[in-house]
Design a protein around this motif. Structure first.
Motif, PDB file in Angstrom:
ATOM      1  N   GLY A   8       0.841  -1.188   0.000  1.00 57.24           N
ATOM      2  CA  GLY A   8       0.000   0.000   0.000  1.00 57.24           C
ATOM      3  C   GLY A   8       0.877   1.238   0.000  1.00 57.24           C
ATOM      4  N   SER A  94      -8.093  -0.233   2.016  1.00 59.34           N
ATOM      5  CA  SER A  94      -6.717  -0.070   1.526  1.00 59.34           C
ATOM      6  C   SER A  94      -5.709  -0.632   2.521  1.00 59.34           C
ATOM      7  N   SER A  98      -3.467  -4.424   2.230  1.00 60.88           N
ATOM      8  CA  SER A  98      -2.021  -4.301   2.016  1.00 60.88           C
ATOM      9  C   SER A  98      -1.263  -5.130   3.046  1.00 60.88           C
TER      10      SER A  98
END
Length: 175
Positions: A8, A94, A98
């Motif tokens: 990320g 997100s 990640s």
């Protein structure tokens, strides 16, 4: 960790400086060269767009986690576009999607992503951050916060983390 490694890349959109955008582009390129996937907030400017562009130009796979209910204003370099209709709530997607977070630049949305990552016990690399930012997040996350001044140093941290969590042989970018 199993499957492909997802890195990320978190940072500001319109408030990113030209130098930060250049560094984000280089970071995306280097992530792709390792065979890792680049994930961002998927918008068409700032750290998000620059890192995705670098990754795509180096042959990498990219994912954009989008805030709206369509892909309008998304980066043309986000190959996989996840439409969430969640606004800033997408930050959790997100972060949790990640394996490791790299933070370049800082704005309120970025700070919320770092806080969510620390709360989720994710490893974070603060890339080229100022002392106040470093001190604040180190106080919150201690051992989960790593520091880097350069893209090369960042990639080295990621390799070490992936190696410790998956086995050294799988970090060479080859399947």
């Amino acid at each position: 960790m199993s499957g492909k490694i997802i890195i990320g890349v978190m940072g500001p959109g319109e408030n990113a400086s030209p130098d930060e955008n250049i560094m984000a582009y280089d970071l995306g390129r280097e992530i792709a060269k390792q065979g890792w996937i680049t994930l961002t907030g998927g918008r068409s400017f700032g750290i998000m767009d620059a890192s995705l562009k670098g990754a795509v130009e180096a042959g990498g796979l990219t994912i954009g986690i989008l805030p709206g209910d369509n892909d309008k204003n998304s980066s043309e370099h986000a190959q996989i576009k996840i439409v969430t209709s969640m606004g800033s709530g997408r930050n959790y997607i997100s972060v949790l999607s990640s394996h490791l977070i790299v933070v370049l630049g800082m704005a309120s949305g970025t700070a919320s992503e770092v806080a969510l990552a620390l709360k989720s016990r994710k490893k974070i690399i603060l890339l080229n951050q100022d002392e106040i930012t470093i001190r604040f997040f180190k106080n919150l996350g201690t051992y989960n916060v790593l520091l880097a001044k350069t893209v090369a140093e960042t990639i080295q941290h990621i390799k070490e983390y992936v190696g410790m969590n998956q086995g050294v042989g799988s970090t060479d970018g080859q399947d």
